[in-house]
Design an enzyme around this catalytic site. Sequence first.
Site, short mmCIF file in Angstrom:
data_model
loop_
_atom_site.label_atom_id
_atom_site.label_comp_id
_atom_site.label_asym_id
_atom_site.label_seq_id
_atom_site.Cartn_x
_atom_site.Cartn_y
_atom_site.Cartn_z
CG ASP A 1 -2.84 2.27 6.27
OD1 ASP A 1 -3.29 3.27 7.01
OD2 ASP A 1 -2.87 1.57 5.38
CE LYS B 1 -5.15 -0.56 -1.81
NZ LYS B 1 -4.27 -0.53 -0.58
CG ASP C 1 -1.82 1.02 1.02
OD1 ASP C 1 -2.49 1.56 0.72
OD2 ASP C 1 -1.76 1.43 2.16
N GLY D 1 -4.88 2.75 -3.26
CA GLY D 1 -5.74 3.49 -3.47
C GLY D 1 -5.59 4.63 -2.97
CG ASP E 1 -1.49 7.84 -0.12
OD1 ASP E 1 -1.38 7.35 -0.22
OD2 ASP E 1 -2.92 8.34 0.66
#
Length: 304
Positions: free
Chosen positions: A249, A226, A90, A180, A92
């Site tokens: 996260d 994803k 991921d 995302g 962010d």
Amino acid sequence: MSYVINVIAQGDSFPEDSLAKVEEFLAGVQISTKVLNACRAVDYEFFLDISEVEAFRANFKVHSFPKGLDVSFQTNIPAFRRQKKLFVFDMDSTLIYQEVIELIAAYADVEDKVAYITTQAMNGEIDFSESLALRVKLLTGIPAGKLWDELKLKIQITQGAKELCIALKRLGCVMAVCSGGFLPLANHIKETLGLDYAFANQLAVDDATNTLAGHTVGDIVDGNKKAELLKTIAQDHGIDTDLAVAVGDGANDLLMMAKAGYGVAWNAKSKVQDLAPCRLNSKSLLDILYILGYTEAEIRELTV
């Protein structure tokens, strides 16, 4: 079969008597201790009969280990630890500290509203695609001309991310960011960290005003996407998904963790930590190599 309890200190050293508490949990099995880092990481290796594994796993999941430790239970087979071939991250709050959409929202003074929706999405309280649409709509009218160049100067790479990617590249791993967030910055992170792939969402721009149009274009990179991308990358490189690791996260990272052979919840939301195969709440992403069973000396060699 051989198994391992991997213990990593979240801080600079093990809290006092914390390892003794872990060893108390393991009192019923014969353990062999392997020190990965004298101050911060250790493996407890042991054998279980196949009939004992589920009961042990159930006890492990409900056991309360000392605060300040990240403790994981893994099959101690090299192919599931040291021989990983694909890492999907991921972006962010994982590879970077910030949530990019909140940085953009500051241009329109709506960061509090966007942050609230982001928190709901990352906790799994609202569908990610729905949350993205709501947040992107709040960005309508923000000038797009210099936006991405300015944001590149604001984002901060997570501690240990560069070193981890150097090590993984030397180990021959394929690496991707599946975010995302938004593609211009995902591509920037790809180039900065030497990743092989970058996938993210694309913000629409009103050509007449050169401002954000308040919606996205193309496929949405949500949790399902994803997981699909992880599978596709693995297939394209002839990599078994059991040899893949997903790191994130938020709740939208859980599906790709389930698709991968292993998943790491990095300083994650509480729900994600409860559901992910492994949690890591330390200061450095480089600590992922301890989870894979590498020693401090080996990590140093991989990162110089």
